[in-house]
Design an enzyme around this catalytic site. Structure first.
Site, mmCIF file in Angstrom:
data_model
loop_
_atom_site.group_PDB
_atom_site.id
_atom_site.type_symbol
_atom_site.label_atom_id
_atom_site.label_comp_id
_atom_site.label_asym_id
_atom_site.label_seq_id
_atom_site.Cartn_x
_atom_site.Cartn_y
_atom_site.Cartn_z
ATOM 1 C CE LYS A 259 -2.133 1.596 3.661
ATOM 2 N NZ LYS A 259 -3.064 1.767 4.809
ATOM 3 C CG ASP B 181 -7.530 3.780 2.580
ATOM 4 O OD1 ASP B 181 -8.488 3.451 1.831
ATOM 5 O OD2 ASP B 181 -7.407 4.932 3.032
#
Length: 214
Positions: free
Chosen positions: A124, A142
């Site tokens: 991420k 997220d």
């Protein structure tokens, strides 16, 4: 979890996002690729506002790997001690700074494979840096994107990896660069977890979510 939306509906949704916010921006403050990388790494299990408050002063004196190394662990800790897990994060920032200095000439690499080898940098974080700095259409999923993707059918999937792939596969290419920012901001301010603000949602007529609030 809503069923994956069709192409026409997806195009309409992202056209509206683009019309509302043509150039969405991430909310983490940074000066260059290195400070962006550090800010994103520090933001794990912390708020962007909290990270920004700590890094505004830090980045004025440590905006390169070399300057960060010069601070040392205790020096860095003094700046970021208001951020959750600050001790481990300080260690990771210094380790990644050393690697960048010794292996990459102080530069942040522009490949995901290289980025994820850095301490404290997962997929991420790597995707955020690739997208925001290098303008690669990488999708950093997220909790906001995971929720919005599944609630709306924009990117349906039971895992972060599946949702990431759903965005890449189903969002029309002209919207890929900014897709994750539009979705994060939508999830953060409109399609919130407990009581989504459906009355203020610009895609409510296209969203199949059955428990809309008005």
């Amino acid at each position: 979890m809503a069923r994956q939306l069709d192409y026409h509906t997806m195009w309409q949704i992202f056209a509206r996002f683009r019309e509302s916010e043509p150039e969405p921006k991430g909310e983490l403050e940074h000066l260059n690729a290195f400070t962006l990388l550090v800010a994103v790494a520090l933001s794990a299990q912390a708020t962007d506002a909290g990270v920004n408050k700590a890094t505004r002063t830090l980045f004025k004196i440590a905006d390169t790997p070399e300057k960060m190394l010069a601070l040392g662990e205790e020096g860095l800790t003094d700046y970021i001690k208001t951020i959750g897990l600050f001790r481990q994060k300080a260690k990771n920032v210094l380790k990644l700074s050393r690697i960048l200095h010794e292996q990459y000439g102080g530069k942040v690499p522009s490949s995901r494979a290289a980025l994820v080898t850095l301490p404290g940098v997962g997929r991420k974080t790597a995707n955020v840096v690739l997208n925001m700095w290098f303008r690669h259409p990488a999708q950093a999923v997220d909790t906001h994107i995971f929720r919005v993707g599944n609630r709306t059918g924009i990117a349906a999937g039971k895992t972060v990896e599946v949702v990431e792939r759903a965005i890449e596969d189903n969002v029309p290419v002209e919207f890929q660069l900014h897709a994750h920012h539009w979705l994060i901001l939508h999830g953060r301010y409109i399609c919130v977890a407990r009581k989504p603000k459906c009355g203020a949602c610009l895609i409510r007529d296209l969203c199949p979510y059955e428990e809309k609030t008005f």
